[in-house]
Enzyme design. Structure first.
Site, mmCIF file in Angstrom:
data_model
loop_
_atom_site.group_PDB
_atom_site.id
_atom_site.type_symbol
_atom_site.label_atom_id
_atom_site.label_comp_id
_atom_site.label_asym_id
_atom_site.label_seq_id
_atom_site.Cartn_x
_atom_site.Cartn_y
_atom_site.Cartn_z
ATOM 1 N N LYS A 1 -14.959 -3.835 -43.752
ATOM 2 C CA LYS A 1 -15.701 -3.944 -42.441
ATOM 3 C C LYS A 1 -17.251 -4.362 -42.523
ATOM 4 O O LYS A 1 -17.655 -3.337 -43.169
ATOM 5 C CB LYS A 1 -15.159 -3.061 -41.589
ATOM 6 C CG LYS A 1 -15.626 -3.553 -39.841
ATOM 7 C CD LYS A 1 -15.026 -2.372 -39.155
ATOM 8 C CE LYS A 1 -15.258 -2.750 -37.351
ATOM 9 N NZ LYS A 1 -14.731 -1.794 -36.664
ATOM 10 N N SER B 1 -11.898 -3.595 -32.574
ATOM 11 C CA SER B 1 -13.106 -4.335 -33.290
ATOM 12 C C SER B 1 -12.952 -4.688 -34.711
ATOM 13 O O SER B 1 -13.777 -5.635 -35.138
ATOM 14 C CB SER B 1 -14.302 -3.613 -33.191
ATOM 15 O OG SER B 1 -14.291 -2.239 -33.831
ATOM 16 N N SER C 1 -9.801 0.819 -32.954
ATOM 17 C CA SER C 1 -10.337 -0.532 -33.730
ATOM 18 C C SER C 1 -9.695 -0.752 -35.116
ATOM 19 O O SER C 1 -10.011 -1.795 -35.663
ATOM 20 C CB SER C 1 -12.061 -0.631 -33.775
ATOM 21 O OG SER C 1 -12.344 -0.903 -32.606
HETATM 22 N N1 GLN Z 1 -12.157 -1.006 -28.051
HETATM 23 C C1 GLN Z 1 -12.766 0.060 -28.202
HETATM 24 C C2 GLN Z 1 -14.193 -0.137 -27.587
HETATM 25 O O1 GLN Z 1 -14.703 -1.292 -27.333
HETATM 26 C C3 GLN Z 1 -12.905 0.846 -29.469
HETATM 27 C C4 GLN Z 1 -13.841 0.248 -30.418
HETATM 28 C C5 GLN Z 1 -13.614 0.979 -31.843
HETATM 29 O O2 GLN Z 1 -12.853 1.674 -32.133
HETATM 30 N N2 GLN Z 1 -14.544 0.566 -32.768
HETATM 31 O O3 GLN Z 1 -15.206 0.689 -27.739
#
Ligand code: GLN
Length: 490
Positions: free
Chosen positions: A82, A157, A181
């Site tokens: 990532k 994400s 995410s």
């Molecule tokens: N969807 C969640 C957010 O937008 C989780 C993001 C993540 O785990 N990086 O904060």
């Protein structure tokens, strides 16, 4: 070895065959680069493909095998990382204009451990800007697409990392999970995604989003590969003050122990039976089927209420933005990041830099977090959210008095069409089932289990208590063996 030797799809099998000389690391790398060439234009899993570096690494591994030297547990295994983890000499952008073009002078600890294990890094994957989102649509460089159905999101994400594994660009990848995410995109793309116990994997070199929640973890096609990659990246690191001062847990030796006598609790609040909304009936049905399948193998399955989970989302969307507003203060055009408005005074330059460098969702989080932390509101918002966090920890502890692992859907819904969710609150609802593990610091894994609406993949989540990775992987392996076949690509 001949050029026609088939390349195994599992990381552990690739490593075994590379180490024995049955296949070459270079052939493995070339096969995956060919897969990337064929479909990356359509999927956009990567921000950067490091083809030349990958070939050079693979050749170096082949030379070591030829010289009879020991190679690591991931010898010759292509891996995608990532793009919020630092890679020495390779751009690391967080999918933000703020960091576009920045090239770190060092490797994150996880990247260092991948290299030591003999893995071949094939590229840096796309994400929601600064890991804020659930669809990868918030990337400053355009969305990634779900390889199962390219009209749909891959989740987020870490959508690029999930898509890379689902598309066969790499058998394994790394993501980060602050509120789901890793697990949610794994569920939406039909692959395995795991969030370790907070502190199990070093965050050194991971660009911070919400420091009390962030964890790095593996994506893979199989539970065994997930466990193998976890063992490579886990274990103490003195460069992360929150790193647990213990070596990596052994999670692979108990993988096939089965679930006979294991107590499995299904969280009622996350099965659409309480006030939480948005659960698709097919997703609930698959989760129920997963519980019954485990029971058929001797697990003792029951329902369990974890009442405070219904407040998890509200607490998370105070705590995560609060920490983000603090972590992102460093991008001011002076210390870090994009600079605009040169020539004006310092305040105007910083404002112009942040206005141009950050996207809409990141700005929304910074404003939410700054508000939650402001003097007059601190106790009403941030303080209250922290109290909910304690309640969730207590409620989960009570559930684990009677159960070894807990079960829930990973995501309330299957992959949705790109552009279909425009309102931020609806997007946040994707994280309902994943957030409790982040707030508690507990490990959890998403395992593909059949399909839901439109034949799209469903993920079932196995949750375990602090440092309960071994029992979590064991239950996950059993679930994987019982899973109905997924729909496949269209
Ligand atoms: N969807 C969640 C957010 O937008 C989780 C993001 C993540 O785990 N990086 O904060």
């Amino acid at each position: 070895m001949s050029d026609s030797t088939p390349i195994p799809s599992e990381a552990t099998e690739i490593a075994t065959q590379v180490a024995s000389g049955a296949i070459s690391a270079l052939a493995v790398t070339e096969a995956h680069l060919t897969a990337i060439d064929a479909r990356e234009g359509e999927i956009h899993a990567f921000n950067t493909v490091t083809a030349d570096d990958a070939r050079a690494t693979a050749e170096a591994i082949d030379a070591r095998v030829a010289a009879g030297e020991a190679v690591g547990p991931l010898a010759g295994v292509p891996v995608a990382v990532k793009d919020n983890m630092c890679t020495n000499g390779v751009a690391t952008t967080c999918s933000s204009k703020m960091l576009e073009g920045w090239v770190p002078p060092y490797d994150a600890t996880v990247v260092e451990r991948l290299r030591e294990a003999g893995a071949v890094i094939v590229g840096k994957t796309n994400l929601d800007e600064f890991a804020m989102g659930s669809s990868t649509e918030n990337s400053a460089f355009g969305p990634s697409r779900n390889p199962v159905d390219t009209s749909r999101v891959p989740g987020g994400s870490s959508g690029g990392s999930a898509a890379a594994v689902a598309a066969g660009f790499a058998p394994i990848s790394l993501g980060s999970d602050t509120g789901g995410s890793i697990r949610q995109p794994a569920a939406l793309c039909g692959v395995v995604g795991m969030k370790p116990t907070y502190g199990a994997v070093s965050r050194y070199g991971l660009i911070a989003f919400a420091s009390s929640l962030d964890q790095i973890g593996p994506f893979s096609r199989t539970v065994a590969d997930s466990a193998a990659l976890f063992e490579v990246i886990a274990g103490h690191d003195g460069r992360d003050s929150t790193s647990i001062p213990e070596p990596a847990a052994d999670v692979t030796s108990q993988l096939d122990a089965g679930v006979d006598g294991l107590r499995v609790g299904v969280i009622t609040e996350l099965m659409g039976e309480g006030p939480l909304e948005g659960f698709e009936p097919e997703v609930i049905a698959q989760t129920r089927a997963a519980a019954e399948a485990l029971a058929s193998k001797g697990a003792i399955v029951g329902d369990v209420s974890v009442p405070s989970t219904i407040y998890g989302l509200s607490a998370y969307y105070q705590i995560a933005p609060a920490e983000a507003s603090s972590n992102l203060a460093r991008y001011d055009g002076v210390r870090y990041g994009h600079r605009a408005g040169e020539g004006a005074n310092t305040a105007a330059m910083m404002k112009a830099s942040r206005t141009a460098g950050f996207g809409a969702e990141v700005k929304r989080r910074i404003m939410l977090g700054t508000y939650a932390l402001s003097a007059g509101y601190y106790d009403a918002f941030y303080g209250k959210a922290q109290r909910v966090r304690t309640l969730i920890i207590d409620d989960l502890a009570a559930a684990y008095e009677n159960f070894d692992v807990l079960l829930s859907p990973t995501s309330p819904c299957v992959a949705f069409p790109i552009g279909a969710v425009s309102d931020p609150l609806t997007m946040y609802l994707n994280d309902t089932c994943t957030i409790p593990s982040n707030l508690a610091g507990h490990p959890a894994i998403s395992v593909p289990f059949g399909t839901g609406a439109d034949d799209l993949p469903v993920g079932v989540q196995v949750l375990a208590p602090l440092q309960g990775e071994a029992v979590m992987f064991r239950a996950a392996a059993a679930l994987e063996a019982l899973a109905p076949a997924a729909g496949g690509e269209r």
